[in-house]
Scaffold this motif. Structure first.
Motif, short mmCIF file in Angstrom:
data_model
loop_
_atom_site.label_atom_id
_atom_site.label_comp_id
_atom_site.label_asym_id
_atom_site.label_seq_id
_atom_site.Cartn_x
_atom_site.Cartn_y
_atom_site.Cartn_z
N VAL A 7 0.85 -1.19 0.00
CA VAL A 7 0.00 0.00 0.00
C VAL A 7 0.88 1.24 0.00
CG1 VAL A 7 -1.72 1.25 1.33
CG2 VAL A 7 -1.82 -1.23 1.20
N ILE A 8 0.64 2.14 -0.94
CA ILE A 8 1.44 3.37 -1.02
C ILE A 8 0.88 4.43 -0.09
CG2 ILE A 8 2.33 5.17 -2.54
CD1 ILE A 8 3.40 2.30 -3.06
N GLY A 9 -0.41 4.68 -0.12
CA GLY A 9 -1.01 5.71 0.70
C GLY A 9 -0.78 7.08 0.09
N LEU A 10 -1.46 8.07 0.62
CA LEU A 10 -1.42 9.41 0.05
C LEU A 10 -0.04 10.05 0.17
CD1 LEU A 10 -3.09 11.61 -1.29
CD2 LEU A 10 -3.74 12.41 0.99
N TYR A 11 0.66 9.84 1.27
CA TYR A 11 1.95 10.49 1.49
C TYR A 11 3.12 9.52 1.40
CZ TYR A 11 -1.35 13.81 3.38
OH TYR A 11 -2.42 14.65 3.54
N GLY A 12 2.86 8.29 0.94
CA GLY A 12 3.90 7.28 0.89
C GLY A 12 4.74 7.34 -0.36
N CYS A 13 5.68 6.41 -0.47
CA CYS A 13 6.54 6.34 -1.64
C CYS A 13 6.49 4.92 -2.19
CB CYS A 13 7.97 6.72 -1.27
SG CYS A 13 8.74 5.62 -0.05
N TYR A 14 6.84 4.76 -3.46
CA TYR A 14 6.82 3.45 -4.10
C TYR A 14 7.95 2.55 -3.61
CZ TYR A 14 3.28 5.22 -7.23
OH TYR A 14 2.11 5.73 -7.72
N CYS A 15 9.03 3.15 -3.13
CA CYS A 15 10.18 2.35 -2.72
C CYS A 15 10.00 1.72 -1.33
CB CYS A 15 11.46 3.17 -2.77
SG CYS A 15 11.39 4.74 -1.93
N HIS A 16 9.13 2.28 -0.50
CA HIS A 16 8.91 1.74 0.85
C HIS A 16 7.42 1.72 1.17
CE1 HIS A 16 13.13 3.00 1.00
NE2 HIS A 16 13.26 1.97 1.81
N PRO A 17 6.67 0.83 0.51
CA PRO A 17 5.23 0.79 0.75
C PRO A 17 4.89 0.20 2.11
CG PRO A 17 5.88 -1.01 -0.68
CD PRO A 17 7.10 -0.17 -0.45
N PHE A 18 3.67 0.43 2.55
CA PHE A 18 3.17 -0.19 3.78
C PHE A 18 2.78 -1.63 3.48
CE2 PHE A 18 2.28 4.34 4.06
CZ PHE A 18 2.84 4.65 5.29
N LYS A 19 2.78 -2.48 4.50
CA LYS A 19 2.46 -3.90 4.30
C LYS A 19 0.98 -4.10 3.98
CE LYS A 19 6.03 -5.27 7.51
NZ LYS A 19 6.32 -5.70 8.86
N SER A 20 0.12 -3.27 4.58
CA SER A 20 -1.32 -3.43 4.40
C SER A 20 -1.99 -2.10 4.72
CB SER A 20 -1.85 -4.51 5.35
OG SER A 20 -1.69 -4.09 6.69
N TRP A 21 -3.31 -2.05 4.48
CA TRP A 21 -4.05 -0.83 4.83
C TRP A 21 -4.08 -0.62 6.34
CZ3 TRP A 21 -4.61 3.07 1.87
CH2 TRP A 21 -4.73 2.91 0.49
N GLU A 22 -4.09 -1.69 7.11
CA GLU A 22 -4.05 -1.57 8.57
C GLU A 22 -2.72 -0.96 9.02
OE1 GLU A 22 -4.95 -4.48 7.00
OE2 GLU A 22 -7.09 -4.17 7.33
N ASP A 23 -1.65 -1.38 8.38
CA ASP A 23 -0.32 -0.83 8.66
C ASP A 23 -0.30 0.67 8.31
OD1 ASP A 23 2.37 -1.17 9.51
OD2 ASP A 23 3.03 -1.28 7.41
N HIS A 24 -0.86 1.01 7.18
CA HIS A 24 -0.94 2.41 6.76
C HIS A 24 -1.73 3.24 7.76
CE1 HIS A 24 -2.99 5.76 4.69
NE2 HIS A 24 -1.80 5.92 4.13
N LYS A 25 -2.88 2.73 8.20
CA LYS A 25 -3.72 3.47 9.17
C LYS A 25 -2.98 3.66 10.49
CE LYS A 25 -8.06 1.91 7.23
NZ LYS A 25 -9.19 0.99 7.36
#
Length: 108
Positions: A7-25
């Motif tokens: 998961v990239i998310g609104l402020y994330g980057c493609y090189c270090h994505p989050f593992k899941s939407w729960e991780d992003h939240k």
């Protein structure tokens, strides 16, 4: 989603994505106290929280060791990893930073 996607998310980057939407939240809603040492998700650098920019989730940080003016920057809190979420190798580096005097920082 395969192992290389995330998961990239609104402020994330493609090189270090989050593992899941729960991780992003988890990272998006975290509250980081001023003065905390954090790790920047993308650059893997350590920084110290200087102040809250406003209520949009951005914070002013000083990238350690903060020896030049460009080390003072702004980052979204979803891209910052707090010490409680550090890996074992991060914890070793964090403890070394914690033991050092951070007197070169203008905020302390």
């Amino acid at each position: 989603m395969n192992d290389k996607e995330g998961v990239i998310g609104l402020y994330g980057c493609y090189c270090h994505p989050f593992k899941s939407w729960e991780d992003h939240k988890h990272y998006d809603k975290q509250k980081i106290p001023i003065g905390s040492i954090v790790k920047i998700r993308c650059t893997q650098q350590f920084a110290i929280i200087e102040s809250l920019k406003d209520y949009s989730g951005y914070v002013h940080i000083n990238i350690l060791p903060c020896t030049v003016e460009r080390d003072k920057t702004i980052e979204h809190n979803s891209n910052l990893i707090q010490s409680k979420d550090f890996t074992d190798s991060d914890k070793t580096l964090f403890n070394k930073l914690k033991r050092k005097q951070l007197n070169q920082l203008s905020i302390i």
